[in-house]
Design a protein around this motif. Sequence first.
Motif, mmCIF file in Angstrom:
data_model
loop_
_atom_site.group_PDB
_atom_site.id
_atom_site.type_symbol
_atom_site.label_atom_id
_atom_site.label_comp_id
_atom_site.label_asym_id
_atom_site.label_seq_id
_atom_site.Cartn_x
_atom_site.Cartn_y
_atom_site.Cartn_z
ATOM 1 N N LEU A 136 0.675 -1.722 -0.194
ATOM 2 C CA LEU A 136 -0.146 0.430 0.248
ATOM 3 C C LEU A 136 1.355 1.408 -0.084
ATOM 4 C CD1 LEU A 136 -2.854 -1.109 2.966
ATOM 5 C CD2 LEU A 136 -3.768 -0.715 0.036
ATOM 6 N N LEU A 137 1.917 0.992 0.641
ATOM 7 C CA LEU A 137 2.522 2.456 0.882
ATOM 8 C C LEU A 137 3.608 2.805 -0.330
ATOM 9 C CD1 LEU A 137 3.684 5.056 2.838
ATOM 10 C CD2 LEU A 137 5.112 3.292 3.318
ATOM 11 N N ALA A 138 4.291 1.663 -1.203
ATOM 12 C CA ALA A 138 5.265 1.573 -2.098
ATOM 13 C C ALA A 138 4.022 2.133 -3.870
ATOM 14 C CB ALA A 138 5.256 0.476 -2.544
ATOM 15 N N PRO A 139 3.366 2.517 -3.544
ATOM 16 C CA PRO A 139 3.027 3.500 -4.813
ATOM 17 C C PRO A 139 3.009 5.052 -4.462
ATOM 18 C CG PRO A 139 1.662 1.531 -4.740
ATOM 19 C CD PRO A 139 2.118 1.871 -3.340
ATOM 20 N N ARG A 140 2.693 5.784 -2.954
ATOM 21 C CA ARG A 140 3.072 6.807 -2.770
ATOM 22 C C ARG A 140 4.524 7.115 -2.222
ATOM 23 N NH1 ARG A 140 -1.771 9.216 -2.432
ATOM 24 N NH2 ARG A 140 -3.438 7.372 -2.752
ATOM 25 N N LEU A 141 5.092 6.497 -2.347
ATOM 26 C CA LEU A 141 6.401 6.974 -1.677
ATOM 27 C C LEU A 141 7.072 7.121 -3.457
ATOM 28 C CD1 LEU A 141 8.410 4.280 0.460
ATOM 29 C CD2 LEU A 141 7.636 6.123 0.862
ATOM 30 N N SER A 142 6.504 6.079 -3.955
ATOM 31 C CA SER A 142 6.437 6.364 -5.489
ATOM 32 C C SER A 142 6.424 7.647 -6.179
ATOM 33 C CB SER A 142 6.661 5.211 -7.112
ATOM 34 O OG SER A 142 6.527 5.469 -8.112
ATOM 35 N N GLU A 143 5.315 7.994 -6.179
ATOM 36 C CA GLU A 143 4.859 9.664 -6.486
ATOM 37 C C GLU A 143 5.706 10.319 -5.490
ATOM 38 O OE1 GLU A 143 0.544 9.573 -5.402
ATOM 39 O OE2 GLU A 143 0.159 8.015 -6.577
ATOM 40 N N SER A 144 6.295 10.269 -4.901
ATOM 41 C CA SER A 144 6.655 11.299 -3.878
ATOM 42 C C SER A 144 8.350 11.842 -4.509
ATOM 43 C CB SER A 144 6.808 11.310 -2.716
ATOM 44 O OG SER A 144 5.462 11.198 -2.058
ATOM 45 N N LEU A 145 9.136 10.186 -4.600
ATOM 46 C CA LEU A 145 10.051 10.371 -5.064
ATOM 47 C C LEU A 145 10.226 10.216 -6.822
ATOM 48 C CD1 LEU A 145 11.295 7.629 -2.445
ATOM 49 C CD2 LEU A 145 12.142 10.307 -2.508
ATOM 50 N N GLU A 146 9.332 10.267 -7.349
ATOM 51 C CA GLU A 146 9.176 10.209 -8.696
ATOM 52 C C GLU A 146 10.076 9.348 -9.386
ATOM 53 O OE1 GLU A 146 10.831 14.113 -9.806
ATOM 54 O OE2 GLU A 146 9.114 14.998 -9.530
ATOM 55 N N GLN A 147 10.593 8.314 -8.538
ATOM 56 C CA GLN A 147 10.785 6.529 -8.685
ATOM 57 C C GLN A 147 9.866 5.551 -8.719
ATOM 58 O OE1 GLN A 147 14.597 7.374 -6.476
ATOM 59 N NE2 GLN A 147 15.256 6.145 -8.137
ATOM 60 N N PRO A 148 10.302 4.591 -9.676
ATOM 61 C CA PRO A 148 9.856 3.488 -9.297
ATOM 62 C C PRO A 148 9.717 3.014 -8.067
ATOM 63 C CG PRO A 148 10.390 2.891 -11.220
ATOM 64 C CD PRO A 148 10.838 4.585 -11.012
ATOM 65 N N VAL A 149 9.118 2.497 -6.803
ATOM 66 C CA VAL A 149 9.398 1.838 -5.715
ATOM 67 C C VAL A 149 8.646 0.019 -5.869
ATOM 68 C CG1 VAL A 149 8.649 1.171 -2.984
ATOM 69 C CG2 VAL A 149 9.385 3.576 -4.060
ATOM 70 N N VAL A 150 9.407 -0.490 -6.590
ATOM 71 C CA VAL A 150 9.380 -2.493 -5.807
ATOM 72 C C VAL A 150 9.224 -3.227 -4.779
ATOM 73 C CG1 VAL A 150 9.688 -4.038 -7.452
ATOM 74 C CG2 VAL A 150 10.199 -2.110 -8.345
ATOM 75 N N VAL A 151 8.367 -3.469 -4.399
ATOM 76 C CA VAL A 151 8.316 -4.829 -3.329
ATOM 77 C C VAL A 151 9.140 -5.963 -3.733
ATOM 78 C CG1 VAL A 151 6.385 -5.829 -1.738
ATOM 79 C CG2 VAL A 151 6.499 -3.450 -2.373
ATOM 80 N N GLU A 152 9.921 -6.721 -2.925
ATOM 81 C CA GLU A 152 10.382 -7.753 -3.481
ATOM 82 C C GLU A 152 10.466 -8.454 -1.966
ATOM 83 O OE1 GLU A 152 15.072 -8.823 -3.525
ATOM 84 O OE2 GLU A 152 14.629 -7.132 -4.781
ATOM 85 N N ASN A 153 10.254 -9.971 -1.995
ATOM 86 C CA ASN A 153 9.350 -10.505 -0.474
ATOM 87 C C ASN A 153 11.197 -11.583 -0.307
ATOM 88 O OD1 ASN A 153 6.850 -10.263 -1.511
ATOM 89 N ND2 ASN A 153 6.390 -10.664 0.214
ATOM 90 N N ARG A 154 11.412 -11.616 0.707
ATOM 91 C CA ARG A 154 12.550 -12.046 0.867
ATOM 92 C C ARG A 154 12.938 -12.635 1.925
ATOM 93 N NH1 ARG A 154 17.319 -9.946 -2.090
ATOM 94 N NH2 ARG A 154 18.573 -12.030 -0.980
ATOM 95 N N ALA A 155 11.599 -14.195 2.288
ATOM 96 C CA ALA A 155 11.715 -14.509 3.784
ATOM 97 C C ALA A 155 12.825 -15.542 3.551
ATOM 98 C CB ALA A 155 10.024 -15.378 3.137
ATOM 99 N N GLY A 156 12.710 -15.708 5.536
ATOM 100 C CA GLY A 156 13.406 -16.716 5.802
ATOM 101 C C GLY A 156 13.842 -16.495 7.280
ATOM 102 N N GLY A 157 14.338 -17.096 8.239
ATOM 103 C CA GLY A 157 14.714 -16.570 9.166
ATOM 104 C C GLY A 157 14.565 -15.804 10.168
#
Length: 316
Positions: A43-64
């Motif tokens: 939910l946050l990523a698209p809003r950060l992208s708008e403010s920063l004028e860059q794509p913000v891509v969520v990457e899941n790195r599960a474990g440990g």
Amino acid sequence: MQRRVMVATFGLLPCIVRAQGARPIRLIVPYSPGGATDILSRLLAPRLSESLEQPVVVENRAGGNSIVGTEAALRAAPDGQTLGMIDLAFVVNPAMYATLPYDAQRDAAPVGLVASAAQVLLLHPAVPARNLVELVALARARPGQLSFGSAGAGTAVRIAGEQLRIAAGLDILHVPYRGGGETLAAVTSGEVSMIFSGQAQAKQLADAGRARPLAITGARRGRRMPEVPSFAEAGFAGVDVVTINGLIAPAGTPPEVIRRLNAAVVQALRQPDLAQRLTELGFEIIGGTPEEFAAWTAAQLPKWDALVRTAAIRPE
């Protein structure tokens, strides 16, 4: 004054982040998809992208117990292009592990706290308990036979389970999973007897009759599920843990980049539609400065160290 400061902050570094053009910022979530931390990040990523004028891509790195993803975020280049979304495990893991591949204070540059969320205790419908008193009586009558799932040893949902176990003097089995989505599936399938979950997921399962909500952590009832009593109401005020999410960057990220990222977070959280959506999902918006985030981390480390020692929590 605050408005002028924010405007000035956005005017900083026109070439440090933006000069990298459309190269996407990675937002690493240290859990599998479907849990509260993942939902919040998406939910946050698209809003950060708008403010920063860059794509913000969520990457899941599960474990440990979130260590894999957190290490990936902290070992990235300190250029503002990689962020990590942490939760309570960030300040609990140092108490559980003799060694970690990073230091929660030395290796992380706090960007800003994002939101917190109370936890709802959910039972599989087949468990014959209609309220917390009945559950405690059942668990005492069947020591070691009931179980609770969590996304890892250091997560808020695990800590909530341990707080309940200690407060009520219960013998219940902990079953670890890789993320919140897996724990939800575990309780609806009957693989575990109970879990703690955020209000949004808890309400969906309760409304569908797939799980039974008994209580919510903290002193007051949740906005999303006002019919569910708090643990304090039920006589277990010590079951009060909430999950708290925040954004971190690798240590060494330039202060001016941190300020710009923080301003983007604050601006995103002030957007009425995002704020409303987070409230609907059971989150309490925090925001704040990097310095406040650092102070929170410093205060939380000894608090959870004490609980880990009392509960004898060990990594799975």
